[in-house]
Design an enzyme around this catalytic site. Structure first.
Site, PDB file in Angstrom:
ATOM      1  N   ALA A 129     -35.792  15.390  41.743  1.00  0.00           N
ATOM      2  CA  ALA A 129     -34.363  15.384  42.060  1.00  0.00           C
ATOM      3  C   ALA A 129     -33.707  16.585  41.381  1.00  0.00           C
ATOM      4  O   ALA A 129     -34.309  17.227  40.519  1.00  0.00           O
ATOM      5  CB  ALA A 129     -33.729  14.087  41.569  1.00  0.00           C
ATOM      6  N   LYS A 130     -32.487  16.846  41.804  1.00  0.00           N
ATOM      7  CA  LYS A 130     -31.762  18.011  41.260  1.00  0.00           C
ATOM      8  C   LYS A 130     -31.645  17.957  39.743  1.00  0.00           C
ATOM      9  O   LYS A 130     -31.688  18.982  39.067  1.00  0.00           O
ATOM     10  CB  LYS A 130     -30.361  18.097  41.840  1.00  0.00           C
ATOM     11  CG  LYS A 130     -30.315  18.156  43.307  1.00  0.00           C
ATOM     12  CD  LYS A 130     -30.300  19.574  43.855  1.00  0.00           C
ATOM     13  CE  LYS A 130     -30.428  19.514  45.353  1.00  0.00           C
ATOM     14  NZ  LYS A 130     -29.561  18.468  45.933  1.00  0.00           N
TER      15      LYS A 130
END
Ligand code: GLU
Length: 291
Positions: A234-235
């Protein structure tokens, strides 16, 4: 006219895991002589500017697509027609359940969490008006099978549960499961390559296709990219977008090609050596560079 596709949701920048899945979708399509289509799934969760950035990043890694970009937000008539066809077959019913009611009902013994327990399926007119309570109803499919088998190039014949999926949400938005089926068939997509987090949705989608008299596509659900804790990348895991990686001097495509065991560092070079049966079956663990 056969085709593959990539179908991003414009809810933020693509990260290296998304780019790897997009690259694989392109490689599967191009290596089998298919057209490759780009569809923006913008019925929900749109972040302003995200579509432009995603398309720029995809072009920057050398990915090309045929014809204009398709946007789900411009295709409401098609979805309405499909819904009308299902209604005419008697396969649509109103559902008044809240998320909480569904959660509570599915935590009971003999219920499978995540599958709709059928609470609103067979309500009488009186029960319906009692449950309606001012809330707009969602529309659900009256599924008459419990599971369905799809053909997946990496997973083989995969059988998974089918329940009464939402076709249109209470807020009037067409549900992803219906839109994706209508779009893939309408656009001539007969090969769906996407992350294996969606493997479990495919039996529902393929079943829905057969109800609409459409041929289900062949699937290839590819392993996701994980972070060093073994969770889906994920970011927040750090430098994971194309821009972040470039800023730290990393070439995303070199990392992607080596993760696939392919030579070169461009999509064109990868294509020359690509064999769908050699796609790694295990997730790729990505360690973001430190900034
Ligand atoms: N729009 C979905 C996503 O970005 C992909 C759906 C699909 O490939 O069918 O996760």
């Amino acid at each position: 006219m056969t085709a593959g596709r990539y179908a991003p949701s414009p809810s933020g920048d693509l990260h290296i895991g998304n780019l790897r899945t997009a690259a694989l979708a392109w490689l599967f399509a191009r290596s089998t002589g298919r057209r490759f289509l780009m569809r923006i799934e913008d019925l929900d969760r749109v972040k302003v500017g995200s579509e432009e950035r995603q398309l720029a990043d995809l072009a920057a890694i050398g990915l090309d697509w045929d014809g204009p970009v398709v946007r789900q937000s411009q295709r409401s008539d098609l979805y309405a027609d499909a819904l009308a066809d299902l209604r005419a077959l008697g396969l649509v019913y109103e559902c008044f359940c809240t998320r909480r009611e569904i959660r509570e009902a599915t935590s009971a013994p003999h219920q499978t969490p995540g599958l709709y327990p059928g609470t609103c399926r067979d309500l009488s007119a009186v029960q319906r008006s009692e449950r309606r309570g001012g809330r707009p109803a969602a529309l659900r499919l009256r599924a008459d099978v419990g599971d369905f088998t799809i053909d997946d190039q990496l997973h083989g014949a995969f059988t998974g549960p089918v329940d009464d999926v939402v076709l249109r949400r209470g807020d009037g938005i067409i549900a992803y499961n219906l839109a994706v089926v209508v779009d893939d068939a309408d656009l001539g997509v007969d090969q769906v390559v996407r992350g294996d987090d969606l493997l479990g949705s495919s039996p529902r989608q393929a079943y829905l296709a057969t109800l609409l008299d459409l041929a289900p596509p062949v699937y290839a659900h590819v392993p996701l990219v994980l972070n060093t804790d073994g969770q889906r990348l994920a970011k927040r895991d750090g430098a994971v977008t194309l821009r972040d990686l470039a800023d730290t001097g990393q070439d995303a495509m070199t990392a992607i090609t080596s993760s696939l065991g392919l030579p070169g560092d461009t999509l064109a070079e990868m294509l020359a050596a690509f064999d769908p049966s050699d796609v790694p079956r295990a997730p790729w663990v990505f360690t973001p560079p430190t900034t």
